[in-house]
Design a protein around this motif. Sequence first.
Motif, PDB file in Angstrom:
ATOM      1  N   VAL A 148      77.778  28.113  68.707  1.00 50.80           N
ATOM      2  CA  VAL A 148      77.695  26.843  67.980  1.00 50.80           C
ATOM      3  C   VAL A 148      76.518  26.034  68.509  1.00 50.80           C
ATOM      4  O   VAL A 148      76.064  26.228  69.638  1.00 50.80           O
ATOM      5  CB  VAL A 148      78.984  26.005  68.123  1.00 50.80           C
ATOM      6  N   ASP A 149      76.062  25.131  67.685  1.00 52.40           N
ATOM      7  CA  ASP A 149      75.053  24.153  68.104  1.00 52.40           C
ATOM      8  C   ASP A 149      75.757  22.804  68.131  1.00 52.40           C
ATOM      9  O   ASP A 149      76.096  22.251  67.086  1.00 52.40           O
ATOM     10  CB  ASP A 149      73.892  24.145  67.109  1.00 52.40           C
ATOM     11  N   ASP A 150      76.032  22.316  69.317  1.00 55.30           N
ATOM     12  CA  ASP A 150      76.817  21.092  69.481  1.00 55.30           C
ATOM     13  C   ASP A 150      75.897  19.929  69.827  1.00 55.30           C
ATOM     14  O   ASP A 150      75.447  19.795  70.968  1.00 55.30           O
ATOM     15  CB  ASP A 150      77.858  21.300  70.588  1.00 55.30           C
ATOM     16  N   PRO A 151      75.621  19.038  68.885  1.00 57.22           N
ATOM     17  CA  PRO A 151      74.700  17.918  69.151  1.00 57.22           C
ATOM     18  C   PRO A 151      75.273  16.898  70.119  1.00 57.22           C
ATOM     19  O   PRO A 151      74.543  16.046  70.624  1.00 57.22           O
ATOM     20  CB  PRO A 151      74.496  17.310  67.756  1.00 57.22           C
ATOM     21  N   GLY A 181      65.814  26.050  63.233  1.00 56.86           N
ATOM     22  CA  GLY A 181      64.540  26.262  63.922  1.00 56.86           C
ATOM     23  C   GLY A 181      64.172  25.147  64.874  1.00 56.86           C
ATOM     24  O   GLY A 181      63.608  25.393  65.952  1.00 56.86           O
ATOM     25  N   THR A 182      64.503  23.906  64.523  1.00 56.03           N
ATOM     26  CA  THR A 182      64.157  22.784  65.401  1.00 56.03           C
ATOM     27  C   THR A 182      64.836  22.914  66.764  1.00 56.03           C
ATOM     28  O   THR A 182      64.257  22.551  67.788  1.00 56.03           O
ATOM     29  CB  THR A 182      64.566  21.454  64.754  1.00 56.03           C
ATOM     30  N   ARG A 183      66.047  23.438  66.787  1.00 54.86           N
ATOM     31  CA  ARG A 183      66.760  23.591  68.057  1.00 54.86           C
ATOM     32  C   ARG A 183      66.171  24.722  68.890  1.00 54.86           C
ATOM     33  O   ARG A 183      66.176  24.661  70.133  1.00 54.86           O
ATOM     34  CB  ARG A 183      68.248  23.846  67.792  1.00 54.86           C
ATOM     35  N   LEU A 184      65.651  25.745  68.231  1.00 51.06           N
ATOM     36  CA  LEU A 184      64.991  26.826  68.970  1.00 51.06           C
ATOM     37  C   LEU A 184      63.744  26.299  69.657  1.00 51.06           C
ATOM     38  O   LEU A 184      63.431  26.682  70.793  1.00 51.06           O
ATOM     39  CB  LEU A 184      64.628  27.974  68.029  1.00 51.06           C
ATOM     40  N   ILE A 185      63.031  25.421  68.980  1.00 48.40           N
ATOM     41  CA  ILE A 185      61.839  24.818  69.578  1.00 48.40           C
ATOM     42  C   ILE A 185      62.240  23.942  70.772  1.00 48.40           C
ATOM     43  O   ILE A 185      61.614  23.987  71.840  1.00 48.40           O
ATOM     44  CB  ILE A 185      61.072  23.998  68.528  1.00 48.40           C
ATOM     45  N   GLU A 186      63.294  23.140  70.604  1.00 43.73           N
ATOM     46  CA  GLU A 186      63.773  22.305  71.701  1.00 43.73           C
ATOM     47  C   GLU A 186      64.179  23.156  72.901  1.00 43.73           C
ATOM     48  O   GLU A 186      63.888  22.798  74.063  1.00 43.73           O
ATOM     49  CB  GLU A 186      64.971  21.475  71.238  1.00 43.73           C
ATOM     50  N   ALA A 187      64.848  24.257  72.637  1.00 43.40           N
ATOM     51  CA  ALA A 187      65.295  25.125  73.729  1.00 43.40           C
ATOM     52  C   ALA A 187      64.117  25.703  74.482  1.00 43.40           C
ATOM     53  O   ALA A 187      64.127  25.773  75.721  1.00 43.40           O
ATOM     54  CB  ALA A 187      66.172  26.250  73.171  1.00 43.40           C
ATOM     55  N   ARG A 188      63.087  26.115  73.768  1.00 47.32           N
ATOM     56  CA  ARG A 188      61.920  26.697  74.435  1.00 47.32           C
ATOM     57  C   ARG A 188      61.202  25.652  75.284  1.00 47.32           C
ATOM     58  O   ARG A 188      60.780  25.934  76.415  1.00 47.32           O
ATOM     59  CB  ARG A 188      60.968  27.302  73.396  1.00 47.32           C
ATOM     60  N   ILE A 189      61.057  24.443  74.752  1.00 47.72           N
ATOM     61  CA  ILE A 189      60.391  23.385  75.506  1.00 47.72           C
ATOM     62  C   ILE A 189      61.190  23.036  76.763  1.00 47.72           C
ATOM     63  O   ILE A 189      60.636  22.929  77.873  1.00 47.72           O
ATOM     64  CB  ILE A 189      60.201  22.138  74.628  1.00 47.72           C
TER      65      ILE A 189
END
Length: 339
Positions: A148-151, A181-189
Amino acid sequence: MSDSAHRATVAGPLPAPTTAQTATVVDPTPVPPRPVGLSALRVFPVALGTNAFGWTVDAAEAGRMLDAFRATGGDFLDTADSYADGRSESILGDWMHARRNRDSLVVATKVGRSSEHPGVGARAITAAVHDSLRRLRTDRIDLLYLHVDDPDVEFEETLLAVDELILGGAVREFAAAQHPGTRLIEARIASAQLGFTPMAAVQAPYSLVSRREYEQDLARIVRAQGLGFVPRLPLAGKFLTGRYRSRADLTPGDRRGALGRLLGRTGMQVLAAVDQVAAEIDAAPATVALAWLLSKPDVVAPVVSATAVDQVIDLTAAASVRLSRRQLTELDRASEPFA
């Protein structure tokens, strides 16, 4: 059913995995493994989903399916702590223990949706992983998905918990499911800034009748970050197996859902193109649909669920199929309305 009952069932004698049927359809040439992104994991290009284990598939039939999967060269297994309230993991763990084949497999599981450890807070993730290890009867999870993606949970907290599990050896690599996709970018950063282990893969819907989410949002991020892409729902709820040809084939609930909508003109055009290619290469429609996916850049292994041994054979056959340029073009053209 208790864990011990599952264990007694799956550990008993099962039919030999190399049946005459398997021998006639399995290509003896080994299928090259595919890398999971930039990680050290290498897998057979079809993953067997075990979401039906412990629900509509009992331990004995699951054992036969797993044996057939191994006989065709399969080694990538996909489960979750929420599947049948953990019974899927228990059945898989008992089978691996009985066959003594854990080291030859790549086991992926997911955490975040179980009733016992919901969410992706640090405490929930850590507890869920240790419970999964117990049910799987192993000391490590090869690929851990955030289910899950839990904000409501700071991403840094989630990533730190996962990184500690990786450093401790309980997890080898981690991935995301249900993440935009935005969360994948956040995770990488965040991983780069904090020195955490980067994500290795992402799982999301992708099929001939579900192209838009991946191709318009995730594909460029997957490529830019060197992620492995693991399609889920690659057969669109069995629509691309050819099982459903008219509304009469559906249950009342399915008629109002996604399957009912696929039986319209555009969906049937895709199925007709799949049928044509299947006839040309003498393969099942499901084999063709998966082979199309495996022709796409960055795709590692579609996750496919089955409920019987013969289905497993049709699904894994896709790893050995090479569609022609013309056939791929025809399938692309037929599925353009879904892109």
